[in-house]
Design an enzyme around this catalytic site. Structure first.
Site, short mmCIF file in Angstrom:
data_model
loop_
_atom_site.label_atom_id
_atom_site.label_comp_id
_atom_site.label_asym_id
_atom_site.label_seq_id
_atom_site.Cartn_x
_atom_site.Cartn_y
_atom_site.Cartn_z
N CYS A 134 -27.11 -48.56 -4.96
CA CYS A 134 -27.97 -49.75 -4.93
C CYS A 134 -28.59 -49.92 -3.55
O CYS A 134 -27.87 -50.11 -2.56
CB CYS A 134 -27.21 -51.00 -5.30
SG CYS A 134 -28.34 -52.40 -5.48
N ILE A 195 -32.13 -41.56 -12.98
CA ILE A 195 -32.05 -41.95 -11.59
C ILE A 195 -31.98 -43.47 -11.43
O ILE A 195 -32.41 -44.21 -12.31
CB ILE A 195 -33.28 -41.43 -10.78
CG1 ILE A 195 -34.58 -42.02 -11.38
CG2 ILE A 195 -33.28 -39.94 -10.72
CD1 ILE A 195 -35.85 -41.69 -10.56
N THR A 197 -33.26 -46.57 -8.65
CA THR A 197 -34.61 -46.86 -8.14
C THR A 197 -34.88 -46.17 -6.79
O THR A 197 -33.96 -45.83 -6.06
CB THR A 197 -34.81 -48.37 -7.98
OG1 THR A 197 -33.75 -48.86 -7.14
CG2 THR A 197 -34.77 -49.07 -9.31
#
Ligand SMILES: Cc1cc2nc3c(=O)[nH]c(=O)nc-3n(C[C@H](O)[C@H](O)[C@H](O)COP(=O)(O)O)c2cc1C
Length: 308
Positions: A134, A195, A197
């Site tokens: 993230c 994937i 981001t």
């Protein structure tokens, strides 16, 4: 359940799926709003919002922005925390005949282990998806997703406490995605998802200031599809692990591209925001694609060597 085409069945570690399509983490919350629109049992699986140890309010707003062919988000992992997900959200999803892929996030390996320990006994959690990538969370500062050793150590720690298979969600924000894939495979990962981001930014031309309060955010949607296909193709060359592919999928045709690239199943993220019916629509349209391609089943992409 009526209307289930057996040719769409996909069996992955921990996930027995009626079809290869699930909503992607963070784009379906915990399914409550979508359940008012269609029967969640139609889905192959549900990937829930990234869950952390304690509840999180997320980043300040604005935290989404439009871009050509995609969006930027810096939600910052807003979620009610592992215990509330265990006590309230997962029981809600138990009302549907659909396995859950529980997306786990955290700032430290200990936090990931805590979340997995809390959720692993939930009967409808089929598998975990470790969000090691993230880009939108400032504290912690550890980018597990860009360091093969850190990614492997996290995988080992989670595998030690999980009674369910563990998928690792790979970041596209790396030079060589295959190095991370091989590292987590060696550490015992049962599957890969990719994937996440791509880090991006927008600037307000009238002020010169970043549009997102977080300044940077994650780019998703059709703009990232070619990157996703390339990375899945590359990872498929080096591993036989199951791959759940995602990044810009909006249609059944997109799903077929991902299956040819080497994915065993797919997740649909950003497209849910513009069309909440996108997942059931894709599921309905997939059999015609199998007919057109002369393939017996979704599994045939792997079994008959249809992957490119
Ligand atoms: C608003 C938003 C929130 C997201 N939240 C999460 C998350 O909590 N955990 C995670 O692993 N990925 C998260 N993602 C990434 C998606 O699951 C997916 O990997 C990515 O958006 C690419 O797919 P797409 O182009 O179909 O959206 C989020 C994406 C968006 C757009």
């Amino acid at each position: 359940m009526t209307g289930v085409d057996p040719r769409l069945h996909v069996t992955l570690p921990g996930l027995t799926m009626k079809n290869p399509v699930m909503p992607a983490s963070g784009c379906f919350a915990f399914g409550r709003e979508y359940a008012e629109l269609f029967d969640l049992s139609k889905l192959g699986a549900v990937a829930i919002k990234g869950t952390t140890g304690a509840a999180r309010l997320g980043n300040p707003t604005p935290r989404v922005a439009e871009t050509p062919s995609g969006m930027l988000n810096a939600i910052g992992l807003q979620n009610p925390g592992a215990q509330a997900v265990r006590d309230e959200e997962l029981p809600f999803l138990e009302g549907y005949d659909v396995p859950v892929l529980a997306n786990v996030s955290g700032s430290t390996p200990e936090e990931y282990v805590h979340v997995v320990k809390t959720l692993t006994t939930a009967p409808n959690v089929g598998a975990f998806e470790l969000n090691i990538s993230c880009p939108n969370v400032k504290e912690g500062g550890i980018q597990f997703g860009t360091d093969p050793e850190a990614a492997a150590a996290l995988t080992t720690a989670v595998k030690a406490v999980s009674t369910k298979p563990v998928y690792v969600k790979l970041s596209p924000n790396v030079t060589d995605v295959t190095a991370i894939a091989l590292a987590v495979e060696a550490a015992g990962a049962d599957g890969l998802t990719l994937i996440n981001t791509l880090v991006g930014m927008r600037i307000d031309a009238s002020t010169g200031k970043p549009v997102l309060a977080n300044e940077k955010g994650g780019l998703s949607g059709p703009a990232v599809k070619p990157v996703a296909l390339r990375m899945i193709h590359d990872v498929r060359q080096v591993t036989g692990l199951p791959i759940i592919g995602m990044g810009g999928i909006q249609s059944a045709e997109d799903v077929i591209e991902f299956l040819f690239a080497g994915a065993d199943a797919v997740a649909v993220g950003t497209a849910n925001f513009s069309n909440p019916f996108v997942c059931p629509t894709i599921i309905r349209e997939l059999p015609a694609w199998l007919d057109q391609l002369g393939l017996e089943s979704i599994g045939a992409f792997r079994e008959q060597g249809a992957n490119i």
